[in-house]
Design an enzyme around this catalytic site. Structure first.
Site, PDB file in Angstrom:
ATOM      1  N   ARG A  77       0.565 -16.985   8.050  1.00 37.96           N
ATOM      2  CA  ARG A  77       0.800 -18.397   8.318  1.00 37.96           C
ATOM      3  C   ARG A  77       1.744 -19.014   7.296  1.00 37.96           C
ATOM      4  O   ARG A  77       1.937 -18.499   6.194  1.00 37.96           O
ATOM      5  CB  ARG A  77      -0.515 -19.167   8.362  1.00 37.96           C
ATOM      6  CG  ARG A  77      -1.201 -19.381   7.035  1.00 37.96           C
ATOM      7  CD  ARG A  77      -2.484 -20.193   7.230  1.00 37.96           C
ATOM      8  NE  ARG A  77      -3.217 -20.396   5.990  1.00 37.96           N
ATOM      9  CZ  ARG A  77      -2.999 -21.403   5.144  1.00 37.96           C
ATOM     10  NH1 ARG A  77      -2.066 -22.298   5.405  1.00 37.96           N
ATOM     11  NH2 ARG A  77      -3.715 -21.522   4.048  1.00 37.96           N
ATOM     12  N   HIS A  78       2.330 -20.149   7.693  1.00 34.53           N
ATOM     13  CA  HIS A  78       3.235 -20.882   6.811  1.00 34.53           C
ATOM     14  C   HIS A  78       2.423 -21.817   5.926  1.00 34.53           C
ATOM     15  O   HIS A  78       1.440 -22.401   6.385  1.00 34.53           O
ATOM     16  CB  HIS A  78       4.235 -21.695   7.651  1.00 34.53           C
ATOM     17  CG  HIS A  78       5.404 -22.184   6.877  1.00 34.53           C
ATOM     18  ND1 HIS A  78       5.340 -23.291   6.052  1.00 34.53           N
ATOM     19  CD2 HIS A  78       6.681 -21.720   6.790  1.00 34.53           C
ATOM     20  CE1 HIS A  78       6.519 -23.500   5.497  1.00 34.53           C
ATOM     21  NE2 HIS A  78       7.360 -22.557   5.922  1.00 34.53           N
ATOM     22  N   PRO A  79       2.807 -21.982   4.656  1.00 35.06           N
ATOM     23  CA  PRO A  79       2.010 -22.834   3.770  1.00 35.06           C
ATOM     24  C   PRO A  79       2.109 -24.323   4.051  1.00 35.06           C
ATOM     25  O   PRO A  79       1.227 -25.082   3.637  1.00 35.06           O
ATOM     26  CB  PRO A  79       2.575 -22.507   2.381  1.00 35.06           C
ATOM     27  CG  PRO A  79       3.967 -22.054   2.637  1.00 35.06           C
ATOM     28  CD  PRO A  79       3.902 -21.319   3.946  1.00 35.06           C
ATOM     29  N   SER A  80       3.157 -24.760   4.752  1.00 39.57           N
ATOM     30  CA  SER A  80       3.316 -26.204   4.934  1.00 39.57           C
ATOM     31  C   SER A  80       3.710 -26.607   6.346  1.00 39.57           C
ATOM     32  O   SER A  80       4.201 -27.710   6.561  1.00 39.57           O
ATOM     33  CB  SER A  80       4.348 -26.743   3.935  1.00 39.57           C
ATOM     34  OG  SER A  80       5.550 -26.008   3.994  1.00 39.57           O
ATOM     35  N   PHE A 115       1.843 -22.221  12.779  1.00 39.01           N
ATOM     36  CA  PHE A 115       3.004 -21.421  12.395  1.00 39.01           C
ATOM     37  C   PHE A 115       2.423 -20.106  11.890  1.00 39.01           C
ATOM     38  O   PHE A 115       2.214 -19.910  10.697  1.00 39.01           O
ATOM     39  CB  PHE A 115       3.755 -22.154  11.278  1.00 39.01           C
ATOM     40  CG  PHE A 115       5.222 -21.838  11.166  1.00 39.01           C
ATOM     41  CD1 PHE A 115       6.177 -22.747  11.587  1.00 39.01           C
ATOM     42  CD2 PHE A 115       5.652 -20.644  10.601  1.00 39.01           C
ATOM     43  CE1 PHE A 115       7.540 -22.486  11.454  1.00 39.01           C
ATOM     44  CE2 PHE A 115       6.997 -20.374  10.464  1.00 39.01           C
ATOM     45  CZ  PHE A 115       7.955 -21.281  10.887  1.00 39.01           C
TER      46      PHE A 115
END
Length: 390
Positions: free
Chosen positions: A237-240, A244
């Site tokens: 996953r994307h951190p921000s 995502f």
């Protein structure tokens, strides 16, 4: 070669007429000089007599030839020179007389001990661009320490943000420490060539593998500074941004990458989950990031009701970024990869074809990527010596 190559008339390659004397070996340096060669430069690979580039002994092997070496040394010539031997030093210096670039990735201090310091080279070859690639650069307390990809991935923090948990460190699955240094070196060399057009002078480039890894930590460094919290590995996953991530459908994994609120609304419409778009937990990107675990559960409950090709088709139609999760074996057959000619074939000295990754910068030129096969050790010695009149 691929059966389907671009049919347009080949354009002149941008580095045609540039000569590189290449002292590099294994990966970071050869990746740099192969790209220069792909772009039209003449690259003369200077190797250790008897054994050559260390990569020649690294597997996997095809009929006794290193596939590792073959993948990073197309479009180059090879001559074996012992830089401690008087006659071989004379050949090396004659090569430098007409060279534009000298590339090396020895441990700092090695060439100085052989009498080829930057000061000595600059005095004799004022237009020479001298590119040095090393683990830690030419300065700093670690500058003489040896390094491999694993070392700089670990020291840079790259491994600390890769994988699924802090208790199981995970390196990036390719040698990104070497490859990033190779790419930054190409950028630096081409910038130096541009500057030389105005100054008529060469320069020294100092590329550190560790520096290049730090430069790639765009989001991680910014998050540390902005929030004060130390970034940790979070899987796919994307951190921000959310959602995502990689998701599981009825028959396997695929990815969904939602970059803004309007794309999330479209995702909810495609999945026929209108309530999610109005749920306060998921109303904005920041709240979706806070509740990404709950959101993933809800999305996968729906996604597992149909195969991934079904969802991908619907998401593509609605403009939501998505794609299959593929193995390397699946990637090489993908129609987009094939259409972009991102695989090419080199031929071993024994005549065995070997498919390798191509160069993404050559699609528009109409040029074949492989104009010269990876060389056998010292294969071009006679031709080079004849050219030098030696």
């Amino acid at each position: 070669m691929n059966a389907a190559q671009p049919a347009s008339t080949p354009a002149a390659l941008p580095l045609a007429g540039i000569t590189v004397v290449d002292l590099t070996r294994v990966l970071a340096g050869p990746a740099c000089t192969q790209m220069l060669a792909d772009l039209g430069a003449r690259v003369i690979k200077v190797e250790q007599p008897g054994c050559g580039d260390d990569a020649r002994a690294i597997g996997p092997f095809v009929e006794g030839v290193s596939a590792y070496f073959m993948s990073m040394n197309r479009n180059k010539e090879s001559i074996a020179l012992d830089l401690k031997d008087v006659q071989d030093r004379a050949i090396f210096e004659r090569l430098l007389d007409s060279a534009d670039i000298l590339a090396e990735n020895f441990r700092p201090g090695t060439l100085e001990k052989l009498g080829y310091s930057w000061e000595a080279l600059r005095a004799r070859y004022p237009r020479l661009i001298f590119a040095s690639i090393s683990g830690f650069g030419q300065t700093g307390p670690y500058h003489r320490q040896p390094a491999y990809d694993m070392v700089v991935q670990a020291m840079s923090g790259m491994m600390s943000v890769t994988g699924h948990g802090a208790d199981a460190p995970c390196r990036v699955g390719v040698s990104i420490g070497d490859l990033a240094a190779g790419l930054y070196s190409v950028i630096g060399i081409q910038s130096a060539l541009m500057r030389r057009m105005h100054t008529q002078r060469g320069e020294r480039l100092d590329v550190s593998m560790l520096d290049c890894q730090v430069a790639l930590l765009e989001n991680a460094v910014a998050r540390l500074e902005a929030t004060g919290s130390v970034p940790n590995p979070i899987g796919t996953r994307h951190p921000s941004m959310a959602p995502f991530d990689a998701y599981t459908a009825q028959d396997g994994r695929f990815v969904i990458a939602v970059g803004n609120d309007s794309a999330f609304v479209r995702l909810c419409e495609v999945l026929e989950l209108p309530a999610l778009a109005h749920d306060a937990r998921f109303a904005t990107n920041s709240t979706r990031c806070e509740h990404q675990a709950q959101l993933k559960v809800l999305l996968e409950q729906r996604l597992q009701q149909a195969p991934r090709t079904h969802w991908i088709a619907l998401l593509e139609e609605s403009g939501v970024p998505t794609g299959l999760y593929q193995t390397v074996a699946e990637m090489v057959s993908h129609p987009q990869v094939q259409a972009r000619h991102m695989l090419t074939t080199v031929i071993t000295p024994t005549g065995q074809p070997l498919r390798v990754a191509s160069n993404p910068l050559l699609n528009a030129t109409g040029q074949s990527v492989v104009r010269r096969q990876p060389p056998a050790l010292d294969a071009d010695r006679a031709a080079i010596l004849q050219e030098l009149g030696m």
